[in-house]
Design a protein around this motif. Structure first.
Motif, short mmCIF file in Angstrom:
data_model
loop_
_atom_site.label_atom_id
_atom_site.label_comp_id
_atom_site.label_asym_id
_atom_site.label_seq_id
_atom_site.Cartn_x
_atom_site.Cartn_y
_atom_site.Cartn_z
N GLY A 180 0.84 -1.20 0.00
CA GLY A 180 0.00 0.00 0.00
C GLY A 180 0.87 1.25 0.00
O GLY A 180 2.01 1.22 0.47
N VAL A 181 0.31 2.34 -0.54
CA VAL A 181 1.06 3.60 -0.61
C VAL A 181 0.31 4.69 0.16
O VAL A 181 -0.83 5.01 -0.16
CB VAL A 181 1.27 4.05 -2.07
CG1 VAL A 181 2.21 5.26 -2.10
CG2 VAL A 181 1.83 2.93 -2.92
N GLY A 182 0.99 5.20 1.19
CA GLY A 182 0.40 6.30 1.97
C GLY A 182 1.31 7.52 1.86
O GLY A 182 1.12 8.38 1.00
N THR A 183 2.35 7.58 2.70
CA THR A 183 3.36 8.63 2.51
C THR A 183 4.24 8.28 1.32
O THR A 183 4.90 9.15 0.77
CB THR A 183 4.29 8.74 3.75
OG1 THR A 183 5.06 7.54 3.86
CG2 THR A 183 3.50 8.98 5.01
N GLY A 184 4.30 7.00 0.97
CA GLY A 184 5.18 6.55 -0.11
C GLY A 184 6.54 6.08 0.40
O GLY A 184 7.35 5.56 -0.38
N GLY A 185 6.80 6.25 1.68
CA GLY A 185 8.11 5.89 2.22
C GLY A 185 8.46 4.43 2.00
O GLY A 185 9.58 4.09 1.60
N THR A 186 7.50 3.53 2.26
CA THR A 186 7.78 2.10 2.13
C THR A 186 8.13 1.74 0.69
O THR A 186 9.20 1.17 0.42
CB THR A 186 6.56 1.25 2.57
OG1 THR A 186 6.14 1.67 3.86
CG2 THR A 186 6.91 -0.23 2.60
N ILE A 187 7.24 2.09 -0.24
CA ILE A 187 7.46 1.65 -1.63
C ILE A 187 8.71 2.30 -2.22
O ILE A 187 9.46 1.67 -2.97
CB ILE A 187 6.20 1.91 -2.50
CG1 ILE A 187 6.28 1.06 -3.77
CG2 ILE A 187 6.01 3.39 -2.84
CD1 ILE A 187 4.96 0.89 -4.49
N SER A 188 8.97 3.55 -1.84
CA SER A 188 10.13 4.26 -2.41
C SER A 188 11.44 3.67 -1.89
O SER A 188 12.37 3.43 -2.66
CB SER A 188 10.07 5.75 -2.06
OG SER A 188 8.83 6.30 -2.42
N GLY A 189 11.51 3.44 -0.57
CA GLY A 189 12.75 2.95 0.03
C GLY A 189 12.99 1.49 -0.29
O GLY A 189 14.09 1.10 -0.70
N VAL A 190 11.94 0.66 -0.11
CA VAL A 190 12.07 -0.77 -0.40
C VAL A 190 12.34 -0.95 -1.90
O VAL A 190 13.22 -1.71 -2.32
CB VAL A 190 10.81 -1.56 0.02
CG1 VAL A 190 10.84 -2.99 -0.48
CG2 VAL A 190 10.64 -1.53 1.54
N GLY A 191 11.57 -0.22 -2.71
CA GLY A 191 11.72 -0.33 -4.17
C GLY A 191 13.12 0.01 -4.62
O GLY A 191 13.72 -0.70 -5.43
N ARG A 192 13.66 1.10 -4.09
CA ARG A 192 15.00 1.52 -4.50
C ARG A 192 16.03 0.44 -4.13
O ARG A 192 16.87 0.06 -4.93
CB ARG A 192 15.37 2.84 -3.83
CG ARG A 192 16.63 3.46 -4.39
CD ARG A 192 17.08 4.68 -3.61
NE ARG A 192 16.09 5.74 -3.56
CZ ARG A 192 16.22 6.84 -2.82
NH1 ARG A 192 17.29 7.01 -2.06
NH2 ARG A 192 15.29 7.77 -2.83
N TYR A 193 15.89 -0.07 -2.90
CA TYR A 193 16.87 -1.08 -2.44
C TYR A 193 16.77 -2.35 -3.32
O TYR A 193 17.78 -2.87 -3.79
CB TYR A 193 16.64 -1.44 -0.97
CG TYR A 193 17.61 -2.49 -0.51
CD1 TYR A 193 18.88 -2.13 -0.07
CD2 TYR A 193 17.28 -3.84 -0.56
CE1 TYR A 193 19.80 -3.11 0.30
CE2 TYR A 193 18.19 -4.81 -0.19
CZ TYR A 193 19.45 -4.44 0.24
OH TYR A 193 20.35 -5.41 0.59
N LEU A 194 15.53 -2.81 -3.52
CA LEU A 194 15.38 -4.07 -4.26
C LEU A 194 15.87 -3.94 -5.70
O LEU A 194 16.53 -4.82 -6.23
CB LEU A 194 13.92 -4.54 -4.22
CG LEU A 194 13.40 -4.99 -2.85
CD1 LEU A 194 11.91 -5.36 -2.93
CD2 LEU A 194 14.20 -6.18 -2.30
N LYS A 195 15.56 -2.79 -6.32
CA LYS A 195 16.00 -2.62 -7.72
C LYS A 195 17.51 -2.50 -7.82
O LYS A 195 18.09 -2.85 -8.85
CB LYS A 195 15.30 -1.42 -8.34
CG LYS A 195 13.83 -1.72 -8.62
CD LYS A 195 13.33 -1.14 -9.92
CE LYS A 195 12.11 -1.94 -10.37
NZ LYS A 195 11.21 -1.20 -11.21
#
Ligand SMILES: Cc1ncc(COP(=O)(O)O)c(C=O)c1O
Length: 276
Positions: free
Chosen positions: A129-144
């Motif tokens: 889920g996307v709220g502040t976007g912190g999770t998807i942005s940080g996790v996404g950057r690391y995983l990519k």
């Protein structure tokens, strides 16, 4: 965010950490503030579940209930009140989760590596889920950074604007109130949402989310949180579009559990509408 503020001497010893939160970030802040010897004051919306408010109080947070029905820019909103309170108190620090790059960094440094490690590097898709976007942005950057081909997918309530923003890099000309799912969905683009690693954002309805939460509980006995159920609803609704293979490893991110939403998700039929 807490450690960064302390390390940069942004808060005096024993000062007050301030945040506007739907509950969970507030709880993290209240716990860490206490552990580091600080106080906390959390501004929560009147749509926040009573369970979350009680847990926040147990964790030692001072609570102020606000009204977000006119948007987060309104003077009665959580965001406005938290910001103005912190501005007027010399011993207070506003962690500002919507515009604090440490929000993304925390997920880059901790959540992303944890997921990579737990899947033995086999993760192929990440859905959250996307709220502040912190999770998807940080996790996404690391995983990519580990594996460029991993798909990073977000979920938000129907009517929220981040799907549009991701595609068009602009906000829609008209933004209508939408049925909220606690923790996710926005009518503005948070500074802590970095679209760079995100491949797609799906939208799900509040009704479908509630229905899937109940079905999941009935089948498994597991109570999942509201935004966790949104991720399940997304998988249910869009599985055909996802073109998943039997060899894929899809990680569904569940930020919290349903015990905090018994009164809202599992035993209440009223709808809540988000203006923010
Ligand atoms: C229950 C819940 N789900 C989802 C989110 C969204 O996560 P993020 O703010 O990192 O986008 C939050 C944020 O605090 C949350 O509390």
């Amino acid at each position: 965010m807490i450690e960064d503020a302390i390390n940069r001497n942004c808060i005096p010893p024993g000062g007050i950490f301030v945040e506007a939160s739907s509950g969970n970030t507030g709880l993290g802040i209240a716990m860490l503030a206490k552990q580091y010897g600080y106080r906390s004051k959390i501004f929560v919306s009147n749509s926040c579940s009573q369970e979350k408010i009680s847990i926040l109080e147990e964790a030692g947070a001072e609570i102020e209930i606000c009204d977000n029905s006119n948007g987060l820019g309104d003077f009665q909103s959580t965001q406005f009140k938290a910001q103005s309170y912190a501005a007027m108190q010399p011993n207070a620090y506003f962690t500002n989760q919507y515009y604090n790059t440490q929000n993304i960094r925390a997920h880059y440094k901790t959540t992303g590596p944890e997921i990579w490690k737990q899947t033995g590097g086999h993760i192929t898709h990440f859905l959250c889920g996307v709220g502040t976007g912190g999770t998807i942005s940080g996790v996404g950057r690391y995983l990519k950074e580990q594996q460029q081909n991993i798909k990073i997918w977000g979920v938000e309530p129907t009517g929220s604007i981040l799907q549009h923003y991701l595609k068009e890099r602009s906000i829609p000309a008209q933004i209508a109130p939408f049925e909220s799912i606690e923790g996710i969905g926005r009518n503005f683009v948070p500074g802590s949402f970095d679209p760079t690693p995100v491949d797609h954002i799906f939208q799900v309805s509040q009704d479908d989310t509630k229905a899937i939460a109940t079905a999941y509980r009935n089948e498994t006995g597991i109570l999942c949180g509201f935004s966790s159920a949104a991720v399940l609803a997304c998988l249910h609704q869009y599985a055909a579009d996802m073109h998943l293979k039997p060899t894929d490893t899809l990680v569904l991110f569940f930020p919290d559990h349903g015990s905090r939403y018994i009164s809202k998700l599992y035993s209440e039929n009223t709808k809540s509408v988000a203006h923010a």
